[in-house]
Each structure stands twice: as C-alpha cells, then as structure tokens.
Design a protein around this motif. Structure first.
Motif, PDB file in Angstrom:
ATOM      1  N   GLN A   1       0.694  -1.104   0.020  1.00  0.00           N
ATOM      2  CA  GLN A   1      -0.150  -0.032  -0.008  1.00  0.00           C
ATOM      3  C   GLN A   1       0.729   1.417   0.081  1.00  0.00           C
ATOM      4  O   GLN A   1       2.027   1.231   0.503  1.00  0.00           O
ATOM      5  CB  GLN A   1      -0.824  -0.034   1.148  1.00  0.00           C
ATOM      6  N   VAL A   2       0.444   2.329  -0.579  1.00  0.00           N
ATOM      7  CA  VAL A   2       0.974   3.737  -0.555  1.00  0.00           C
ATOM      8  C   VAL A   2       0.264   4.456  -0.040  1.00  0.00           C
ATOM      9  O   VAL A   2      -1.160   4.584  -0.429  1.00  0.00           O
ATOM     10  CB  VAL A   2       1.376   3.945  -2.111  1.00  0.00           C
ATOM     11  N   GLN A   3       0.543   5.262   0.882  1.00  0.00           N
ATOM     12  CA  GLN A   3      -0.195   6.452   1.461  1.00  0.00           C
ATOM     13  C   GLN A   3       0.169   7.801   0.999  1.00  0.00           C
ATOM     14  O   GLN A   3       1.651   8.093   0.922  1.00  0.00           O
ATOM     15  CB  GLN A   3      -0.190   6.404   2.959  1.00  0.00           C
ATOM     16  N   LEU A   4      -0.685   8.594   0.364  1.00  0.00           N
ATOM     17  CA  LEU A   4      -0.338   9.930   0.045  1.00  0.00           C
ATOM     18  C   LEU A   4      -1.058  11.117   0.839  1.00  0.00           C
ATOM     19  O   LEU A   4      -2.395  11.016   0.867  1.00  0.00           O
ATOM     20  CB  LEU A   4      -0.777  10.104  -1.414  1.00  0.00           C
ATOM     21  N   VAL A   5      -0.265  11.979   1.104  1.00  0.00           N
ATOM     22  CA  VAL A   5      -0.776  13.249   2.078  1.00  0.00           C
ATOM     23  C   VAL A   5      -0.655  14.476   1.337  1.00  0.00           C
ATOM     24  O   VAL A   5       0.667  14.733   1.259  1.00  0.00           O
ATOM     25  CB  VAL A   5      -0.272  13.017   3.521  1.00  0.00           C
ATOM     26  N   GLU A   6      -1.475  15.185   1.048  1.00  0.00           N
ATOM     27  CA  GLU A   6      -1.292  16.452   0.298  1.00  0.00           C
ATOM     28  C   GLU A   6      -1.340  17.619   1.368  1.00  0.00           C
ATOM     29  O   GLU A   6      -2.108  17.451   2.479  1.00  0.00           O
ATOM     30  CB  GLU A   6      -2.572  16.877  -0.592  1.00  0.00           C
ATOM     31  N   SER A   7      -0.724  18.699   1.124  1.00  0.00           N
ATOM     32  CA  SER A   7      -0.850  19.735   1.946  1.00  0.00           C
ATOM     33  C   SER A   7      -0.476  21.188   0.748  1.00  0.00           C
ATOM     34  O   SER A   7      -0.251  21.143  -0.058  1.00  0.00           O
ATOM     35  CB  SER A   7       0.295  19.973   3.138  1.00  0.00           C
ATOM     36  N   GLY A   8      -1.131  22.115   1.499  1.00  0.00           N
ATOM     37  CA  GLY A   8      -0.638  23.468   0.759  1.00  0.00           C
ATOM     38  C   GLY A   8      -2.115  24.098  -0.035  1.00  0.00           C
ATOM     39  O   GLY A   8      -1.759  25.224  -0.493  1.00  0.00           O
ATOM     40  N   GLY A   9      -3.226  23.734   0.212  1.00  0.00           N
ATOM     41  CA  GLY A   9      -4.370  24.206  -0.409  1.00  0.00           C
ATOM     42  C   GLY A   9      -4.605  25.438   0.402  1.00  0.00           C
ATOM     43  O   GLY A   9      -4.190  25.826   1.156  1.00  0.00           O
ATOM     44  N   GLY A  10      -5.619  26.163  -0.230  1.00  0.00           N
ATOM     45  CA  GLY A  10      -6.029  27.413   0.426  1.00  0.00           C
ATOM     46  C   GLY A  10      -6.841  28.212  -0.625  1.00  0.00           C
ATOM     47  O   GLY A  10      -7.424  27.685  -1.678  1.00  0.00           O
ATOM     48  N   SER A  11      -6.961  29.416  -0.021  1.00  0.00           N
ATOM     49  CA  SER A  11      -7.863  30.393  -0.860  1.00  0.00           C
ATOM     50  C   SER A  11      -6.881  31.668  -1.215  1.00  0.00           C
ATOM     51  O   SER A  11      -6.197  32.069  -0.638  1.00  0.00           O
ATOM     52  CB  SER A  11      -9.197  30.800  -0.275  1.00  0.00           C
ATOM     53  N   VAL A  12      -6.813  31.827  -2.739  1.00  0.00           N
ATOM     54  CA  VAL A  12      -6.007  33.065  -3.081  1.00  0.00           C
ATOM     55  C   VAL A  12      -7.018  33.792  -4.217  1.00  0.00           C
ATOM     56  O   VAL A  12      -7.989  33.476  -4.505  1.00  0.00           O
ATOM     57  CB  VAL A  12      -4.832  32.737  -3.713  1.00  0.00           C
ATOM     58  N   GLN A  13      -6.640  35.124  -4.460  1.00  0.00           N
ATOM     59  CA  GLN A  13      -7.336  35.956  -5.570  1.00  0.00           C
ATOM     60  C   GLN A  13      -6.556  35.694  -6.787  1.00  0.00           C
ATOM     61  O   GLN A  13      -5.550  34.919  -6.916  1.00  0.00           O
ATOM     62  CB  GLN A  13      -7.228  37.451  -5.145  1.00  0.00           C
ATOM     63  N   THR A  14      -7.575  36.016  -7.798  1.00  0.00           N
ATOM     64  CA  THR A  14      -6.925  35.847  -9.166  1.00  0.00           C
ATOM     65  C   THR A  14      -5.673  36.414  -9.230  1.00  0.00           C
ATOM     66  O   THR A  14      -5.438  37.555  -8.940  1.00  0.00           O
ATOM     67  CB  THR A  14      -7.859  36.542  -9.947  1.00  0.00           C
ATOM     68  N   GLY A  15      -4.862  35.753 -10.060  1.00  0.00           N
ATOM     69  CA  GLY A  15      -3.309  36.018 -10.019  1.00  0.00           C
ATOM     70  C   GLY A  15      -2.133  35.694  -9.178  1.00  0.00           C
ATOM     71  O   GLY A  15      -1.361  35.852  -9.206  1.00  0.00           O
ATOM     72  N   GLY A  16      -2.787  35.019  -7.962  1.00  0.00           N
ATOM     73  CA  GLY A  16      -2.178  34.683  -6.876  1.00  0.00           C
ATOM     74  C   GLY A  16      -1.320  33.236  -7.152  1.00  0.00           C
ATOM     75  O   GLY A  16      -1.452  32.576  -8.160  1.00  0.00           O
ATOM     76  N   SER A  17      -0.874  32.938  -6.029  1.00  0.00           N
ATOM     77  CA  SER A  17      -0.058  31.531  -6.303  1.00  0.00           C
ATOM     78  C   SER A  17       0.015  30.790  -5.120  1.00  0.00           C
ATOM     79  O   SER A  17      -0.574  31.235  -3.981  1.00  0.00           O
ATOM     80  CB  SER A  17       1.570  31.858  -6.322  1.00  0.00           C
ATOM     81  N   LEU A  18       0.054  29.607  -5.354  1.00  0.00           N
ATOM     82  CA  LEU A  18      -0.041  28.586  -4.344  1.00  0.00           C
ATOM     83  C   LEU A  18       0.854  27.445  -4.600  1.00  0.00           C
ATOM     84  O   LEU A  18       1.176  26.943  -5.988  1.00  0.00           O
ATOM     85  CB  LEU A  18      -1.386  27.846  -3.978  1.00  0.00           C
ATOM     86  N   ARG A  19       1.319  26.745  -3.348  1.00  0.00           N
ATOM     87  CA  ARG A  19       2.140  25.608  -3.628  1.00  0.00           C
ATOM     88  C   ARG A  19       1.480  24.243  -3.165  1.00  0.00           C
ATOM     89  O   ARG A  19       1.635  24.532  -1.914  1.00  0.00           O
ATOM     90  CB  ARG A  19       3.611  25.755  -3.444  1.00  0.00           C
ATOM     91  N   LEU A  20       1.223  23.203  -3.801  1.00  0.00           N
ATOM     92  CA  LEU A  20       0.812  22.054  -2.973  1.00  0.00           C
ATOM     93  C   LEU A  20       1.861  20.970  -2.944  1.00  0.00           C
ATOM     94  O   LEU A  20       2.725  20.881  -3.912  1.00  0.00           O
ATOM     95  CB  LEU A  20      -0.407  21.540  -4.069  1.00  0.00           C
ATOM     96  N   SER A  21       1.838  20.320  -1.940  1.00  0.00           N
ATOM     97  CA  SER A  21       3.032  19.370  -1.701  1.00  0.00           C
ATOM     98  C   SER A  21       2.167  17.817  -1.336  1.00  0.00           C
ATOM     99  O   SER A  21       1.058  17.827  -0.832  1.00  0.00           O
ATOM    100  CB  SER A  21       3.783  19.755  -0.525  1.00  0.00           C
ATOM    101  N   CYS A  22       2.888  16.793  -1.702  1.00  0.00           N
ATOM    102  CA  CYS A  22       2.300  15.468  -1.632  1.00  0.00           C
ATOM    103  C   CYS A  22       3.277  14.469  -1.045  1.00  0.00           C
ATOM    104  O   CYS A  22       4.611  14.469  -1.774  1.00  0.00           O
ATOM    105  CB  CYS A  22       1.762  15.099  -2.861  1.00  0.00           C
TER     106      CYS A  22
END
Length: 115
Positions: A1-22
């Motif tokens: 089995q492989v477990q995957l855990v994400e992080s880094g989501g959220g709310s931003v305005q148009t033109g903004g940036s986010l980084r997701l990690s897994c």
C-alpha cells in the motif's frame, strides 16, 4: 500500500500563487509516475500535471506556462507550484501515484481562486 498526504491548498485571489505538496509513505519502491488531478463541482476529475521517476513531465493545456510540477525521489515528495491562478482553477486537487499497475490517491486539498 502507498499512502499519499497532500498539503498546501487554500484560498487566493486571481493572479495569486499556491504550492501544493504531496508526501508518499508506505511501500513506495517502484512508484513510477506521480501527479496531480483536480475535480471541480459537477465536473469529472482531470489530469493537471504528472511527472515520471526520471523527470518527464506532462501538463494539461489549461495550466501550461502557469503550473510547474517537481519531484524529489529521495524524499518521496511531489510538488505543484501554481502561479497566475484563475477562478477556473478552483477545485479539489488530488495527489496520484502509479505503481506496478495500481493507482493510489490522496485525500484531496481544496484550492479556491476568487475573482
């Protein structure tokens, strides 16, 4: 089995940036491709970006030039840098891993882009 855990989501305005990690854990040897999919309300889940163990990448046309996927095989992580975000990028983002014909999914992380 492989477990995957994400992080880094959220709310931003148009033109903004986010980084997701897994982060992958468990029986992680022989994982080939890792990637990110997203699912918006009332829409099917779609590929956003994927990367093989050797670093070959594939992007959805809608995110080319704005999103960058990267992978650290030593740390068993995959990241998605999202720039110039648009309201249509709003969705739940899921981390994905392919191993020996099996597919594994994370629990998902919400990304909301407001205009």
């Amino acid at each position: 089995q492989v477990q995957l855990v994400e992080s880094g989501g959220g709310s931003v305005q148009t033109g903004g940036s986010l980084r997701l990690s897994c982060a992958a854990s468990g029986f992680i040897s022989a994982i080939n491709a890792m990637g990110w999919y997203r699912q918006a309300p009332r829409k099917e889940r779609e590929l956003v970006a994927a990367i093989t163990r050797l670093g070959l990448t594939n992007y959805a046309d809608s995110v080319k030039g704005r999103f960058t996927i990267s992978r650290d095989n030593a740390k068993n992580t995959v990241r998605l840098q999202m720039n110039s975000l648009k309201p249509e990028d709003t969705a739940v983002y899921y981390c994905n891993a392919e191993k020996l014909g099996s597919t594994y999914w994370g629990q998902g992380t919400q990304v909301t882009v407001s205009s």
